[in-house]
Every structure is written in C-alpha cells, then in structure tokens.
Design a protein around this motif. Structure first.
Motif, PDB file in Angstrom:
ATOM      1  N   LEU A 195      -2.597   9.242 -22.652  1.00  0.00           N
ATOM      2  CA  LEU A 195      -3.726   9.920 -23.282  1.00  0.00           C
ATOM      3  C   LEU A 195      -4.151  11.155 -22.498  1.00  0.00           C
ATOM      4  CD1 LEU A 195      -6.010   6.936 -24.410  1.00  0.00           C
ATOM      5  CD2 LEU A 195      -4.610   8.435 -25.845  1.00  0.00           C
ATOM      6  N   LEU A 196      -4.096  11.074 -21.174  1.00  0.00           N
ATOM      7  CA  LEU A 196      -4.507  12.211 -20.354  1.00  0.00           C
ATOM      8  C   LEU A 196      -3.658  13.451 -20.621  1.00  0.00           C
ATOM      9  CD1 LEU A 196      -5.245  10.503 -16.919  1.00  0.00           C
ATOM     10  CD2 LEU A 196      -6.902  11.562 -18.460  1.00  0.00           C
ATOM     11  N   ASN A 197      -2.436  13.258 -21.111  1.00  0.00           N
ATOM     12  CA  ASN A 197      -1.563  14.387 -21.404  1.00  0.00           C
ATOM     13  C   ASN A 197      -1.897  15.071 -22.732  1.00  0.00           C
ATOM     14  OD1 ASN A 197       0.279  14.654 -19.170  1.00  0.00           O
ATOM     15  ND2 ASN A 197       1.117  12.664 -19.752  1.00  0.00           N
ATOM     16  N   GLY A 198      -2.856  14.510 -23.472  1.00  0.00           N
ATOM     17  CA  GLY A 198      -3.294  15.140 -24.715  1.00  0.00           C
ATOM     18  C   GLY A 198      -2.228  15.266 -25.775  1.00  0.00           C
ATOM     19  N   PRO A 199      -1.518  14.171 -26.097  1.00  0.00           N
ATOM     20  CA  PRO A 199      -0.425  14.296 -27.069  1.00  0.00           C
ATOM     21  C   PRO A 199      -0.917  14.444 -28.503  1.00  0.00           C
ATOM     22  CG  PRO A 199      -0.752  11.998 -26.516  1.00  0.00           C
ATOM     23  CD  PRO A 199      -1.692  12.791 -25.634  1.00  0.00           C
ATOM     24  N   GLN A 200      -0.108  15.067 -29.344  1.00  0.00           N
ATOM     25  CA  GLN A 200      -0.346  15.073 -30.783  1.00  0.00           C
ATOM     26  C   GLN A 200       0.190  13.784 -31.408  1.00  0.00           C
ATOM     27  OE1 GLN A 200      -1.656  17.506 -33.037  1.00  0.00           O
ATOM     28  NE2 GLN A 200      -2.535  18.389 -31.190  1.00  0.00           N
ATOM     29  N   LEU A 201       1.288  13.295 -30.843  1.00  0.00           N
ATOM     30  CA  LEU A 201       1.950  12.104 -31.376  1.00  0.00           C
ATOM     31  C   LEU A 201       2.084  11.093 -30.244  1.00  0.00           C
ATOM     32  CD1 LEU A 201       3.402  10.924 -33.884  1.00  0.00           C
ATOM     33  CD2 LEU A 201       5.506  12.004 -33.070  1.00  0.00           C
ATOM     34  N   LEU A 202       1.461   9.924 -30.411  1.00  0.00           N
ATOM     35  CA  LEU A 202       1.465   8.878 -29.390  1.00  0.00           C
ATOM     36  C   LEU A 202       2.389   7.760 -29.844  1.00  0.00           C
ATOM     37  CD1 LEU A 202       0.274   7.656 -26.764  1.00  0.00           C
ATOM     38  CD2 LEU A 202      -1.551   6.679 -28.183  1.00  0.00           C
TER      39      LEU A 202
ATOM     40  N   GLU B 272       0.813  -1.214   0.000  1.00  0.00           N
ATOM     41  CA  GLU B 272       0.000   0.000   0.000  1.00  0.00           C
ATOM     42  C   GLU B 272       0.849   1.267   0.000  1.00  0.00           C
ATOM     43  OE1 GLU B 272      -2.920  -0.288   3.076  1.00  0.00           O
ATOM     44  OE2 GLU B 272      -3.821  -2.096   2.229  1.00  0.00           O
ATOM     45  N   ASP B 273       2.185   1.097  -0.057  1.00  0.00           N
ATOM     46  CA  ASP B 273       3.076   2.245  -0.176  1.00  0.00           C
ATOM     47  C   ASP B 273       3.226   2.612  -1.656  1.00  0.00           C
ATOM     48  OD1 ASP B 273       4.871   4.272   0.437  1.00  0.00           O
ATOM     49  OD2 ASP B 273       6.597   2.934   0.364  1.00  0.00           O
ATOM     50  N   ALA B 274       2.086   2.754  -2.306  1.00  0.00           N
ATOM     51  CA  ALA B 274       2.045   3.129  -3.716  1.00  0.00           C
ATOM     52  C   ALA B 274       0.670   3.728  -3.993  1.00  0.00           C
ATOM     53  CB  ALA B 274       2.280   1.905  -4.616  1.00  0.00           C
ATOM     54  N   LEU B 275       0.597   4.573  -5.009  1.00  0.00           N
ATOM     55  CA  LEU B 275      -0.676   5.183  -5.371  1.00  0.00           C
ATOM     56  C   LEU B 275      -1.660   4.129  -5.862  1.00  0.00           C
ATOM     57  CD1 LEU B 275       0.599   8.282  -7.369  1.00  0.00           C
ATOM     58  CD2 LEU B 275      -0.478   8.331  -5.123  1.00  0.00           C
ATOM     59  N   THR B 276      -2.928   4.439  -5.743  1.00  0.00           N
ATOM     60  CA  THR B 276      -3.943   3.640  -6.421  1.00  0.00           C
ATOM     61  C   THR B 276      -4.009   4.088  -7.880  1.00  0.00           C
ATOM     62  OG1 THR B 276      -5.735   5.176  -5.949  1.00  0.00           O
ATOM     63  CG2 THR B 276      -5.306   3.435  -4.302  1.00  0.00           C
ATOM     64  N   VAL B 277      -4.670   3.294  -8.693  1.00  0.00           N
ATOM     65  CA  VAL B 277      -4.838   3.640 -10.102  1.00  0.00           C
ATOM     66  C   VAL B 277      -5.539   4.994 -10.239  1.00  0.00           C
ATOM     67  CG1 VAL B 277      -6.096   3.001 -12.205  1.00  0.00           C
ATOM     68  CG2 VAL B 277      -4.795   1.271 -10.942  1.00  0.00           C
ATOM     69  N   GLU B 278      -6.584   5.205  -9.453  1.00  0.00           N
ATOM     70  CA  GLU B 278      -7.321   6.468  -9.545  1.00  0.00           C
ATOM     71  C   GLU B 278      -6.443   7.650  -9.135  1.00  0.00           C
ATOM     72  OE1 GLU B 278     -11.556   8.501  -8.227  1.00  0.00           O
ATOM     73  OE2 GLU B 278     -10.925   6.627  -7.288  1.00  0.00           O
ATOM     74  N   ASP B 279      -5.717   7.526  -8.030  1.00  0.00           N
ATOM     75  CA  ASP B 279      -4.855   8.627  -7.587  1.00  0.00           C
ATOM     76  C   ASP B 279      -3.798   8.947  -8.633  1.00  0.00           C
ATOM     77  OD1 ASP B 279      -6.244   8.824  -5.228  1.00  0.00           O
ATOM     78  OD2 ASP B 279      -4.864   7.564  -4.086  1.00  0.00           O
ATOM     79  N   HIS B 280      -3.224   7.905  -9.212  1.00  0.00           N
ATOM     80  CA  HIS B 280      -2.188   8.087 -10.228  1.00  0.00           C
ATOM     81  C   HIS B 280      -2.740   8.863 -11.429  1.00  0.00           C
ATOM     82  CE1 HIS B 280       1.235   7.094 -12.810  1.00  0.00           C
ATOM     83  NE2 HIS B 280       0.362   6.678 -13.719  1.00  0.00           N
TER      84      HIS B 280
ATOM     85  N   GLN C 174      -5.579  10.687 -11.613  1.00  0.00           N
ATOM     86  CA  GLN C 174      -6.088  12.007 -11.256  1.00  0.00           C
ATOM     87  C   GLN C 174      -4.947  13.007 -11.106  1.00  0.00           C
ATOM     88  OE1 GLN C 174      -8.977  13.011 -11.552  1.00  0.00           O
ATOM     89  NE2 GLN C 174     -10.541  11.620 -10.749  1.00  0.00           N
ATOM     90  N   THR C 175      -3.800  12.560 -10.620  1.00  0.00           N
ATOM     91  CA  THR C 175      -2.634  13.442 -10.517  1.00  0.00           C
ATOM     92  C   THR C 175      -2.228  13.956 -11.892  1.00  0.00           C
ATOM     93  OG1 THR C 175      -1.828  12.278  -8.546  1.00  0.00           O
ATOM     94  CG2 THR C 175      -0.220  13.582  -9.781  1.00  0.00           C
ATOM     95  N   ILE C 176      -2.246  13.065 -12.877  1.00  0.00           N
ATOM     96  CA  ILE C 176      -1.915  13.468 -14.248  1.00  0.00           C
ATOM     97  C   ILE C 176      -3.010  14.367 -14.822  1.00  0.00           C
ATOM     98  CG2 ILE C 176      -1.514  12.617 -16.593  1.00  0.00           C
ATOM     99  CD1 ILE C 176      -0.415  10.041 -15.295  1.00  0.00           C
ATOM    100  N   ALA C 177      -4.257  14.006 -14.572  1.00  0.00           N
ATOM    101  CA  ALA C 177      -5.385  14.754 -15.141  1.00  0.00           C
ATOM    102  C   ALA C 177      -5.407  16.197 -14.649  1.00  0.00           C
ATOM    103  CB  ALA C 177      -6.700  14.055 -14.794  1.00  0.00           C
ATOM    104  N   ARG C 178      -4.985  16.429 -13.410  1.00  0.00           N
ATOM    105  CA  ARG C 178      -5.026  17.790 -12.855  1.00  0.00           C
ATOM    106  C   ARG C 178      -4.089  18.746 -13.579  1.00  0.00           C
ATOM    107  NH1 ARG C 178      -6.091  15.038  -7.885  1.00  0.00           N
ATOM    108  NH2 ARG C 178      -3.874  14.771  -7.438  1.00  0.00           N
TER     109      ARG C 178
END
Length: 491
Positions: free
Chosen positions: A166-173, A108-116, A118-122
């Motif tokens: 994808l959350l970072n909105g790239p032009q080139l993936l 549990e010394d790691a982020l959950t999928v949602e926390d990970h 959401q951190t990027i999405a913000r």
C-alpha cells in the motif's frame, strides 16, 4: 479516458510441455475487483505473476494501459503481495535461516517493522493516500513497530507485506492467498480492510478460496482445465471447483508405516511453568503442558499468541528451553541430549519451512532429507531411500513433481512434500503447523483422512495447529489454546 487497466489476448502461460493456462482472454477494469479461484495447482499464482509482469506469456500478448493512467511521479502501477515473504538480513547479503527468530543475537540481524515500512515510505509517491500512519492503523501494526521481521508470526508477516504494498501507492493491488495464516478475527476484519483500500481508488485482484470471496468483488475468474471461465460474483457457485477426495490406499500406507509402534515413552512433552522472554516482551508465561504418547492435540490461538514459540521449544529449535523445566521424550532438556536427538524423533511441517531449503532442492531430495533432519540433501542420494520417498509421493498424489524444484511447485504440493519428509522416518511426534494452508477443499478432506488413517494404524503423537476449526482431523482429541502467551484452555 478509458478505465481499462489491462488486457490479456489469447495468452498462453507456462512451458509448451507443461502448460498452465491456454488462450486466456481477460480484461481488468478500474474499480472492477476480481477474485481468482480454482483448485490447488490450477494456475492462480501464475496468473497473478503474469498480471504483475513478472512472467511473460509464451503466446499472445498482455496490454497494460499506462497511458490511460495519470502520470504521478514514481507511482507504482501494480503491487503484488505474494503468498510468502522474502525478508533478508540487515546487510542484505544473507538469507535468514529458520531457527534465527529464536536466537536472541541473530534474530536482531533484521529490520524492525517500523524501519522496514519507513524505508519504503521514504521512496513512495508524495501524494499517495496510504501514508505510514494510515497503513499501520489499518492493518493493526502499531503494536509491532519495534518487532524484528524474523520474529513475526505468519499472520503478522502477511499484514506487513500488505502494508508494504500500500505504501507504494499502486493502481492495481494483487493479493495471492492473503487469508492464509490469518486467525479468525483477522479474517473477519479483512473484508472491511479491502473495502477501505478499494475506496481510495485501488483496484484489487485476489486469489482466494471459492468460499472466501470478498464482498467488494464483482467478477470471479474460475481456473480449471488450463482455462478461465468468468462469472459475475452474484452468479458464482462456490461448490463448482470441489471434487471428491482421493481414496486412501490403506495397504500402501501400511507398508510405509512398518516401523511403528515406536519406542514407548511416558512423556512426549512435559512443561512446568515455562516462560520465554525476548527483551521486555513476555512471549510465553507460566506454561504447564503434558503430552502423553499417542495423544493428538490441537494447538489453537490467534496470530501472535505464542504458538510458534511453543512449537520451537518442543522441536528443539529454541535455546531458551535449557533455562526452563522441560522434558522431551522422557529426558529433561539440558542433560546432555543434542538437538539431533530430538529431531530424529520428531516430524515437522510449517508454512514457512519450504523457504529455507536451497533453491536447487528437488522434491525428491527434499523428502529424502527427512532421514537426516537437514534443510536439503547434502550427501549422495541413497537408492533405497529414494524408493521410500517415491512411495510416499505416490500415496500423496504428487509423484509427478519428483524431479521438480520444491520452490517451483504449487503451495499445496509443497505442503504434501513436507508431510512426506516428516513421515518418512516414522517419527514418534508429528508437529503439523497449519499443514493445509494453500490446499483446496478436496485436498483438505484428503489430508484429514490421511492423518486419521495414520492415527488409527499407529501410536504416533500429534500436535496440530490451524486457524480453521473445520480443518482438524477427527482423531484430534485434546486442545491447548493460547492467548497473549498464556494458556486459556487445556483439556
């Protein structure tokens, strides 16, 4: 406004004494999706990293047409989804360790999928199409949002890494071998996923097997002999990069297996109603499984079925083994044996294992560490053991990497190094968790032949995990199949 995104002009990649690609001329246009194919070690990952800007050419230039792309806040130009994850713990100061996922406190010394996510999405651009909700729905992550990163299966981690990009909105993936580690159903859906991503204006460059080129791809770049040949996808022949496998030198192999037959056992594994639970999540439910010496088992099932957890029980990595009715090597767990008693009889390969070796581990030291069951060599090297390690490297065709760092060699060569590490002590039980991941068709054929030869010449017991039925060696004669933590097939 030009739709040219990127130009390579007379580019050399690699060191002068170790070239990877020479005189590369390549143009990538918006919405012209590109597949990069070629034999293992041909430079696919190197090319993707150069496109991403993570490595610089030793000659020539790479032009990125930022001016031709509308300014859009902090929108990312490129996003690279690497072949392996680099998750860290909550304090972001210590790398995760291999057994951490199986220890309830440390896992549990790691982020959950949602926390990970959401951190990027913000910090993502405000106008990006790929919001948190759309991303987790596309990649089937909603059921995993409360799962800690370290507990993700290999396939689940792959989907999370793509969602993060994808959350970072790239032009080139940029996608480096994204199908590796995915089960058959997810691979079948992947083509549709890429189609949906491309429909939002993202240009995709993907390294992949020549037999798994997505339908959206219009151009194929074949890497061979340090150069690139470009094809229209409709004209590309998937068999271009396949060669005959190396012959297996049975005389050399016999000399490396001189410690067989190993000590006799009645039961290598015997599980009776084994249950594993983390919080409210039942990971394994009433598992009954008997493995006799000399049997060769396929362990099958989709991502998240419980395969890795089952392997952790028989490899000595999961402390919940002590709370269950389990026998390993004719000895009940919890009767005084140590984890090292189990590991000295077991050889083990997994897709993630190489990530947990120290960054300064050479391939030779990695293989030698198999004598001691440590993640790296933490004692002076033994000249006699080095001779054995080099002999295994010659047999596997990877001796040229002996002094290279494990982290810097091609994925396929990493797998073969770990096979040599697993086999060097002549184990009673060999656990092969997706061992051919990252190998090309020629190497898969060679690997299967090697395993079949070892099985003919020894009484070794094998548990083999794969998502590709065609990757199973002919010597595999038993099947255990899991789904949602339960046995659905055993024979």
């Amino acid at each position: 406004m030009s739709n040219l995104l990127l130009t390579f002009s007379q580019v050399d990649l690699g060191r002068s004494n170790d070239p990877v690609l020479n005189n590369v001329d390549l143009k990538i246009f918006q919405s012209q999706h590109l597949a990069i194919v070629g034999a293992a070690g041909s430079g696919k990952t190197t090319l993707l990293n150069a496109i991403a800007g993570d490595i610089q050419p030793s000659k020539g230039y790479i032009l990125r047409n930022f001016a031709d792309i509308p300014a859009n806040g902090n929108k990312t130009f490129t996003a690279l989804v690497a072949a392996t994850h680099h998750f860290r713990n909550l304090s972001n100061t210590t790398d995760l360790y291999y057994q951490q996922r199986y220890n309830s406190a440390d896992s549990e010394d790691a982020l959950t999928v949602e926390d990970h996510l959401q951190t990027i999405a913000r910090s993502a651009p405000l106008d990006t199409y790929w919001t948190f909700e759309r991303t987790i729905d596309l990649l089937n992550l909603r059921c995993l949002t409360q799962k800690h990163l370290i507990k993700l299966s290999n396939g689940e981690a792959k989907r999370l890494m793509l969602a993060s990009a994808l959350l970072n909105g790239p032009q080139l993936l940029l996608l480096d071998a994204p199908l590796n580690g995915l089960d058959a159903d997810t691979r079948a859906n992947f083509d549709q996923i890429l189609t949906q991503i491309a429909a939002t204006g993202i240009t995709i460059v993907i390294s992949t097997s020549s037999s798994e080129i997505p339908t959206i791809v219009s151009k194929v770049a074949l890497l061979a002999n340090n150069s690139i040949t470009l094809y229209n996808s409709v004209d590309f022949n998937a068999n271009r990069s396949i060669t005959d496998p190396l012959p297996i030198q049975r005389t050399d192999l016999s000399g490396l297996l001189d410690k067989y037959p190993v000590d006799p056992y009645q039961h290598i594994v015997n599980m009776q109603n084994v249950n594993i639970k983390y919080g409210e999540k039942q990971v394994l439910s009433n598992i009954n499984w008997e493995v006799r010496q000399g049997q060769r088992w396929a362990l099958l099932g989709p991502n998240g079925a419980g395969k890795s957890t089952l392997l952790s029980l028989i490899n000595g990595d999961n402390p919940q083994a002590y709370a269950n009715d389990m026998i390993l090597f004719d000895r009940k767990r919890g009767t005084g044996e140590s984890i090292w008693d189990i590991k000295k009889r077991t050889g083990f390969i997994s897709p993630e294992l190489f990530q947990y070796f120290p960054g300064d581990s050479s391939c030779l030291h990695t293989i030698e560490s198999g004598y001691y069951d440590t993640m790296g060599l933490f004692r002076p090297s033994d000249p006699k053991k080095v001779i054995q390690a080099l002999a295994w490297m010659r047999l596997l065709g990877i001796e040229k990497y002996a002094r290279h760092l494990l982290k810097n060699i091609p994925t396929s060569a990493q797998r073969l190094c770990l096979l040599a590490r697993a086999m060097i002590k002549c184990p009673t039980l060999l656990i092969l968790d997706e061992p051919t991941q990252g190998m090309d068709a020629t190497q898969v054929a060679h690997f299967k032949g090697l395993i079949d030869t070892i099985c003919r010449d020894t009484n070794i017991t094998i548990v083999y995990v794969t998502h590709y039925q065609e990757h199973l060696p002919d010597s595999i004669d038993h099947i255990l199949k899991l789904a949602e933590g339960k046995v659905i097939e055993c024979h």
